[in-house]
Scaffold this active site. Structure first.
Site, PDB file in Angstrom:
ATOM      1  N   TYR A   1       0.862  -1.185   0.000  1.00 29.41           N
ATOM      2  CA  TYR A   1       0.000   0.000   0.000  1.00 29.41           C
ATOM      3  C   TYR A   1       0.895   1.231   0.000  1.00 29.41           C
ATOM      4  O   TYR A   1       1.537   1.544   1.003  1.00 29.41           O
ATOM      5  CB  TYR A   1      -0.888  -0.058   1.241  1.00 29.41           C
ATOM      6  CG  TYR A   1      -1.948   1.016   1.399  1.00 29.41           C
ATOM      7  CD1 TYR A   1      -2.191   1.992   0.439  1.00 29.41           C
ATOM      8  CD2 TYR A   1      -2.727   1.035   2.557  1.00 29.41           C
ATOM      9  CE1 TYR A   1      -3.161   2.955   0.622  1.00 29.41           C
ATOM     10  CE2 TYR A   1      -3.703   1.993   2.753  1.00 29.41           C
ATOM     11  CZ  TYR A   1      -3.927   2.945   1.791  1.00 29.41           C
ATOM     12  OH  TYR A   1      -4.893   3.897   1.992  1.00 29.41           O
TER      13      TYR A   1
ATOM     14  N   ILE B   1      -9.354   0.695  -5.341  1.00 30.28           N
ATOM     15  CA  ILE B   1      -9.812   0.537  -3.955  1.00 30.28           C
ATOM     16  C   ILE B   1     -10.131   1.941  -3.494  1.00 30.28           C
ATOM     17  O   ILE B   1      -9.226   2.737  -3.208  1.00 30.28           O
ATOM     18  CB  ILE B   1      -8.747  -0.133  -3.073  1.00 30.28           C
ATOM     19  CG1 ILE B   1      -8.426  -1.534  -3.594  1.00 30.28           C
ATOM     20  CG2 ILE B   1      -9.220  -0.204  -1.624  1.00 30.28           C
ATOM     21  CD1 ILE B   1      -7.260  -2.215  -2.876  1.00 30.28           C
TER      22      ILE B   1
ATOM     23  N   LYS C   1      -1.645  -1.352  -3.931  1.00 28.63           N
ATOM     24  CA  LYS C   1      -2.556  -0.223  -4.051  1.00 28.63           C
ATOM     25  C   LYS C   1      -1.718   1.045  -4.081  1.00 28.63           C
ATOM     26  O   LYS C   1      -0.891   1.274  -3.204  1.00 28.63           O
ATOM     27  CB  LYS C   1      -3.529  -0.180  -2.869  1.00 28.63           C
ATOM     28  CG  LYS C   1      -4.449   1.042  -2.904  1.00 28.63           C
ATOM     29  CD  LYS C   1      -5.337   1.134  -1.684  1.00 28.63           C
ATOM     30  CE  LYS C   1      -6.204   2.388  -1.735  1.00 28.63           C
ATOM     31  NZ  LYS C   1      -7.056   2.548  -0.525  1.00 28.63           N
TER      32      LYS C   1
END
Length: 253
Positions: free
Chosen positions: A132, A196, A156
């Site tokens: 992330y 997301i 992400k």
């Protein structure tokens, strides 16, 4: 590698009662409603979910509640923390809740995240770990050139930087999800796994349409996206409350 999911995942808000106590059941009910509206995955206890204001037991309760509520939909548990030790401890417990994967942003100030993600992968066992990148919240984030060597099942990217997204897709063969609705159309065109998105708490349908190539859907969700960005995460919670009648109570701030 095959992505944990493709399409639009919801960066789920966490709901609290009037006394700021966790309402895991209400949060799970919201997740189920979003899946019914077309969300492809639910990401629990991430930045939008006020993860920094949750203790480990609360996060695990959320993982279990959402897992039970959404049937076969993909559930990803947020296990990032302020330290490697904390993140490892939570990641080791997360698979018992039935999550399909975990996602963890890097601790602040960690210039080389390779050891961090190795420890998380060891703790997760067979459960995939997603990286992330969110330099605005956890600087400096993950260097693009380091991604291919990390033991993760995708990344992400919440930088909001289109050049960073291009560079990631160019140099990294794993699945990539954007965290910014402004880049969801671009992500679809580039062959990313999906997004997301906090916006998907409010507007999962146009997010999915924009990822599939509908530029009109993206233009239509722009005012809602901008409203979500103002006073984050309060703006998101207020809009979710307007659509679904949920609590607006925050722990953060």
């Amino acid at each position: 590698m095959d992505p944990v999911f493709t399409g639009v995942g919801v960066a789920l808000v966490t709901l609290f009662d009037d006394h700021r106590a966790l309402d895991a059941d209400a949060t799970a009910d919201l997740a189920a409603r979003l899946v019914d509206l077309g969300a492809d995955a639910i990401v629990v206890a991430g930045t939008t979910g006020e993860a920094d204001a949750l203790d480990d037991d609360e996060r695990l309760r959320l993982f279990s509640a959402v897992r039970s509520a959404v049937g076969d939909a993909v559930v990803v548990g947020g296990t990032g923390a302020a330290s490697t030790h904390q993140a490892v401890q939570l990641t080791a417990r997360a698979p018992d809740t039935g999550v399909d994967a975990v996602i963890a942003r890097t601790p602040r100030g960690l210039a080389d995240p390779s050891g961090y993600y190795r420890e998380l992968a060891d703790a997760a066992g067979a459960t995939p770990v997603l990286a992330y990148h969110f330099p605005a919240v956890s600087p400096p984030g993950i260097p693009v050139e380091m991604l291919p060597s990390l033991p993760v099942a995708g990344c992400k990217d919440s930088s909001g930087d289109p050049t960073r997204l291009l560079a990631t897709v160019d140099s990294y063969a794993g699945p990539v999800w954007t965290g910014n609705p402004a880049l969801i159309h671009m992500a679809g065109a580039l062959g990313c796994a999906g997004g997301i998105l906090a916006l998907a708490n409010v507007a999962p349908e146009p997010c999915a349409a924009a990822f599939a190539g509908d530029a009109d859907a993206m233009r239509k969700f722009t005012p809602t996206h901008l409203a979500c960005e103002r006073d984050f995460p309060r703006g998101v919670k207020q809009l979710v409350a307007e659509r679904f009648g949920t609590s607006e109570v925050l722990r953060m701030g």
